[in-house]
Design a protein around this motif. Sequence first.
Motif, PDB file in Angstrom:
ATOM      1  N   UNK A  67       0.947  -1.224   0.030  1.00  0.00           N
ATOM      2  CA  UNK A  67       0.138   0.108  -0.153  1.00  0.00           C
ATOM      3  C   UNK A  67       0.936   1.193   0.076  1.00  0.00           C
ATOM      4  N   UNK A  68       1.868   1.140   0.705  1.00  0.00           N
ATOM      5  CA  UNK A  68       2.695   2.388   0.546  1.00  0.00           C
ATOM      6  C   UNK A  68       3.739   2.631  -0.495  1.00  0.00           C
ATOM      7  N   UNK A  69       3.628   3.495  -1.190  1.00  0.00           N
ATOM      8  CA  UNK A  69       4.249   3.683  -2.636  1.00  0.00           C
ATOM      9  C   UNK A  69       5.885   3.825  -2.414  1.00  0.00           C
ATOM     10  N   UNK A  70       6.240   4.210  -1.247  1.00  0.00           N
ATOM     11  CA  UNK A  70       7.755   4.299  -1.090  1.00  0.00           C
ATOM     12  C   UNK A  70       8.316   2.934  -0.759  1.00  0.00           C
ATOM     13  N   UNK A  71       7.791   1.788  -0.696  1.00  0.00           N
ATOM     14  CA  UNK A  71       8.260   0.769  -0.665  1.00  0.00           C
ATOM     15  C   UNK A  71       8.282   0.094  -1.775  1.00  0.00           C
ATOM     16  N   UNK A  72       7.853   0.645  -2.786  1.00  0.00           N
ATOM     17  CA  UNK A  72       7.834  -0.148  -4.280  1.00  0.00           C
ATOM     18  C   UNK A  72       9.033  -0.225  -4.872  1.00  0.00           C
ATOM     19  N   UNK A  73      10.017   0.685  -4.954  1.00  0.00           N
ATOM     20  CA  UNK A  73      11.563   0.174  -5.435  1.00  0.00           C
ATOM     21  C   UNK A  73      12.187  -0.896  -4.715  1.00  0.00           C
ATOM     22  N   UNK A  74      12.020  -0.888  -3.305  1.00  0.00           N
ATOM     23  CA  UNK A  74      12.630  -1.859  -2.623  1.00  0.00           C
ATOM     24  C   UNK A  74      12.256  -3.255  -2.775  1.00  0.00           C
ATOM     25  N   UNK A  75      10.726  -3.504  -2.700  1.00  0.00           N
ATOM     26  CA  UNK A  75       9.967  -4.534  -3.167  1.00  0.00           C
ATOM     27  C   UNK A  75      10.564  -5.094  -4.658  1.00  0.00           C
ATOM     28  N   UNK A  76      10.505  -4.157  -5.641  1.00  0.00           N
ATOM     29  CA  UNK A  76      10.962  -4.344  -6.935  1.00  0.00           C
ATOM     30  C   UNK A  76      12.245  -5.043  -7.096  1.00  0.00           C
TER      31      UNK A  76
END
Length: 415
Positions: free
Chosen positions: A69-78
């Motif tokens: 849900x938190x867009x700030x996590x997207x690069x790390x999750x990717x």
Amino acid sequence: MTQHDSGRPAATDRSVPDPVAEVSLRGPAELADALPYLLGFHPDDSIVLVALHGEAGRFGGRIRTGIPAATGEWPAVARQLASCLESGSVSRGGRPDGVVVFLCQDPARGEPARAVSERLRPLARSLRTACGALGMPVFEALCLSGGRYWSYTCPDPGCCPPEGAPAGPSGTSAMAAAAVYAGIRVRGSLREMEARLAPLGPALAEPQRRALDAAAADLVPRMLREDRGRTAVRAETVVRARRLMGRLRAAPGGQGEGGGDTAVQDARDDALVPPGDAATVILGLQDRGTRDQAAEWMEGRDAPAALRLWRTLARRCVGPYREHAAAPLTLAGWVAWSTGDEAFARVAFGRALETDPGYVFAQLLHRACNEGLDPEPLRRCMREERAARRRRGARRRPRGSGGRGGGRWPDRGTG
């Protein structure tokens, strides 16, 4: 085409190749229709990465996880997903030559599906960057939302219009035909499978919580006693679980896992398992020896009733007893995997690890299932342990007690 997942615990599933048939998919519409057959269910709110191998783009490993849900996590999750897909593929002898990305999310109430595709565009960009950094170019990245799809890699509005293209009727692609021929089933949506394991709603949860409180006050002190207290609780738990399985098996329509409305089936099972009985078995399963003995009910006539019981008990772990669900969730996953339903098994193992990330039994089974291992060696070990336990019980029986009485372990199942 592939059908096994492999990978890390919790909400992420990684996949390994398992060729079923040679299928050629042409364009994003057929890719979108193929996705449920690659996973065994319709993914909700999910990121899915599929590895491609060779010039023909043969499907390989797959990874699925929820969209943060938190867009700030997207690069790390990717970056994490790309690394997991690469390492999982390399461990099985084939580094990916490319990747297909799927982002699946239904629109919120009143939200147009096109807004979903735009909102998830930065996530698609992060995934393409992360995969590209590892030398795995993303050949296609699709957003699936509201019965339409969008391509993040196609710049041609004539081919991929800004308003998205309608997804074709489900089950009409070449992949769908091959899956039907191979006997592969799509088990509904991920949300539907998770609902079968979710805690009861407030109206039913309070009586169950009170029953759990009462069972804990009675059983926990006895379980903490060495030998005699723990052994007695173990025997009582097995007997009660066996009785509940018999009740479920004898219910109308209780001979198998057939079709029909799963919510109705689960409500019927809930009505057959009183809160007090459920509480006693849930508490008893917190003992590892009891849980291991219950895991022996994984095949034959025991398996369908056991799966229904473990699902029912998982739903009964309410309020402060949520963490107690790790045991019945893992048992549900084990029975599902043992009987060939790998999609539901991965969901159950994932829920168990979300409930208790350190639950070793779930970690081991989840990893084995996801790596495409055959459950038969583990089943064989359980059969041998059951036979050895019965021999020990027979030696302890006094003379004249009869062939079925006096044993320490009351498990009389055939497995």
